[in-house]
Design a protein around this motif. Structure first.
Motif, PDB file in Angstrom:
ATOM      1  N   ASP A  57     -40.699 -51.852  82.534  1.00  0.00           N
ATOM      2  CA  ASP A  57     -39.507 -51.108  82.110  1.00  0.00           C
ATOM      3  C   ASP A  57     -39.815 -50.075  81.037  1.00  0.00           C
ATOM      4  N   THR A  58     -41.096 -49.981  80.623  1.00  0.00           N
ATOM      5  CA  THR A  58     -41.525 -48.955  79.667  1.00  0.00           C
ATOM      6  C   THR A  58     -42.771 -48.286  80.223  1.00  0.00           C
ATOM      7  N   GLN A  59     -43.100 -47.099  79.703  1.00  0.00           N
ATOM      8  CA  GLN A  59     -44.272 -46.392  80.215  1.00  0.00           C
ATOM      9  C   GLN A  59     -45.557 -47.157  79.918  1.00  0.00           C
ATOM     10  N   ALA A  60     -45.636 -47.828  78.769  1.00  0.00           N
ATOM     11  CA  ALA A  60     -46.842 -48.588  78.434  1.00  0.00           C
ATOM     12  C   ALA A  60     -47.030 -49.742  79.413  1.00  0.00           C
ATOM     13  N   LYS A  61     -45.959 -50.500  79.664  1.00  0.00           N
ATOM     14  CA  LYS A  61     -46.038 -51.616  80.601  1.00  0.00           C
ATOM     15  C   LYS A  61     -46.400 -51.138  81.998  1.00  0.00           C
ATOM     16  N   LEU A  62     -45.821 -50.002  82.397  1.00  0.00           N
ATOM     17  CA  LEU A  62     -46.076 -49.477  83.739  1.00  0.00           C
ATOM     18  C   LEU A  62     -47.531 -49.092  83.921  1.00  0.00           C
ATOM     19  N   ILE A  63     -48.074 -48.371  82.955  1.00  0.00           N
ATOM     20  CA  ILE A  63     -49.466 -47.918  83.075  1.00  0.00           C
ATOM     21  C   ILE A  63     -50.427 -49.095  82.975  1.00  0.00           C
ATOM     22  N   LEU A  64     -50.166 -50.024  82.065  1.00  0.00           N
ATOM     23  CA  LEU A  64     -51.015 -51.213  81.949  1.00  0.00           C
ATOM     24  C   LEU A  64     -50.954 -52.053  83.220  1.00  0.00           C
ATOM     25  N   THR A  65     -49.777 -52.148  83.817  1.00  0.00           N
ATOM     26  CA  THR A  65     -49.631 -52.889  85.075  1.00  0.00           C
ATOM     27  C   THR A  65     -50.387 -52.189  86.197  1.00  0.00           C
ATOM     28  N   PRO A  97     -61.112 -47.687  82.066  1.00  0.00           N
ATOM     29  CA  PRO A  97     -59.845 -48.441  82.017  1.00  0.00           C
ATOM     30  C   PRO A  97     -59.380 -48.698  80.583  1.00  0.00           C
ATOM     31  N   LEU A  98     -60.334 -48.906  79.679  1.00  0.00           N
ATOM     32  CA  LEU A  98     -59.991 -49.158  78.278  1.00  0.00           C
ATOM     33  C   LEU A  98     -59.319 -47.931  77.655  1.00  0.00           C
ATOM     34  N   ILE A  99     -59.865 -46.758  77.923  1.00  0.00           N
ATOM     35  CA  ILE A  99     -59.280 -45.522  77.392  1.00  0.00           C
ATOM     36  C   ILE A  99     -57.903 -45.280  78.007  1.00  0.00           C
ATOM     37  N   ALA A 100     -57.755 -45.576  79.298  1.00  0.00           N
ATOM     38  CA  ALA A 100     -56.451 -45.441  79.955  1.00  0.00           C
ATOM     39  C   ALA A 100     -55.422 -46.363  79.302  1.00  0.00           C
ATOM     40  N   ALA A 101     -55.851 -47.562  78.931  1.00  0.00           N
ATOM     41  CA  ALA A 101     -54.946 -48.513  78.263  1.00  0.00           C
ATOM     42  C   ALA A 101     -54.560 -48.007  76.874  1.00  0.00           C
ATOM     43  N   ILE A 102     -55.507 -47.413  76.168  1.00  0.00           N
ATOM     44  CA  ILE A 102     -55.218 -46.854  74.839  1.00  0.00           C
ATOM     45  C   ILE A 102     -54.216 -45.707  74.951  1.00  0.00           C
ATOM     46  N   TYR A 103     -54.404 -44.855  75.962  1.00  0.00           N
ATOM     47  CA  TYR A 103     -53.440 -43.775  76.214  1.00  0.00           C
ATOM     48  C   TYR A 103     -52.039 -44.345  76.436  1.00  0.00           C
ATOM     49  N   ALA A 104     -51.974 -45.423  77.227  1.00  0.00           N
ATOM     50  CA  ALA A 104     -50.673 -46.022  77.545  1.00  0.00           C
ATOM     51  C   ALA A 104     -49.990 -46.559  76.290  1.00  0.00           C
ATOM     52  N   LEU A 105     -50.746 -47.226  75.434  1.00  0.00           N
ATOM     53  CA  LEU A 105     -50.176 -47.864  74.242  1.00  0.00           C
ATOM     54  C   LEU A 105     -49.806 -46.852  73.159  1.00  0.00           C
TER      55      LEU A 105
END
Length: 202
Positions: A86-94, A180-188
């Motif tokens: 339901d948030t952009q961070a959750k969506l990208i991490l998922t 993937p780690l950098i993508a997760a940092i972008y999301a957060l």
């Protein structure tokens, strides 16, 4: 096509080896003694028979991938996961986790891109996140991570070419581990998470 081009070049530029040697190298690989051990290791390889194990494993991997797609096993799992975003961070991490999970289940980077991409595309649109972000995330987590999963087609090929196990080259696969780690940092952090309406204005 590359192998056939190499055979053609050999007939043109190295006719002294003879047709028998050239055609046999296409199937069995090239054998030539230079007296330098390291050079011999590079030259004495190749041929279709040398890649037979890798080719067989890749065919089996794609067969399993097709079964998982047609039985919609992966789609059901990802559909359950998508209901929690339901948030952009959750969506990208998922999306990142889904790509990696699909890679592990299907052993195919193509499936790891296509299925999560189709599953979460509408969610990205709903949260006004640019399709560029979806595409980038699929590459970061789907395409790249295939080389660190030992039973995936990409890892089988890389392992066969390099002559070492996946776990042996894993500590040096910085790109596959960091993407993937950098993508997760972008999301957060929200950094480089472009909005769809911003692109429309441009």
């Amino acid at each position: 096509m590359g192998s056939l081009a190499a055979v053609l070049k050999a007939f043109i530029f190295q006719p002294s080896f003879g047709a028998g040697v050239i055609l046999n190298s296409f199937m069995e690989g090239f054998v030539y003694q230079t007296g330098v051990e390291d050079v011999d290791k590079l030259l004495q390889r190749g041929g279709i028979s040398g890649m037979f194990t890798v080719i067989t494993l890749v065919i089996l991997v794609f067969s399993l991938s097709e079964i998982l797609q047609r039985t919609v096993v992966i789609s059901v799992i990802l559909g359950k996961m998508g209901s929690f975003v339901d948030t952009q961070a959750k969506l990208i991490l998922t999306t990142i986790f889904s790509c990696f999970l699909t890679n592990m289940l299907s052993a195919s980077q193509y499936v790891a891109i296509m299925i999560p991409g189709e599953m979460f595309r509408s969610a990205y649109e709903g949260l006004n996140i640019s399709k560029r972000v979806l595409s980038r995330t699929l590459e970061d987590a789907g395409t790249i991570t295939t080389f660190v999963i030992p039973w995936s087609s990409g890892a089988i090929f890389a392992s066969g070419v390099l002559g070492v196990s996946t776990l042996a080259y894993l500590p040096y696969a910085f790109f596959a581990l960091l993407s993937p780690l950098i993508a997760a940092i972008y999301a957060l952090t929200g950094f480089a998470i472009f909005k769809e309406d911003e692109e429309d204005e441009e």
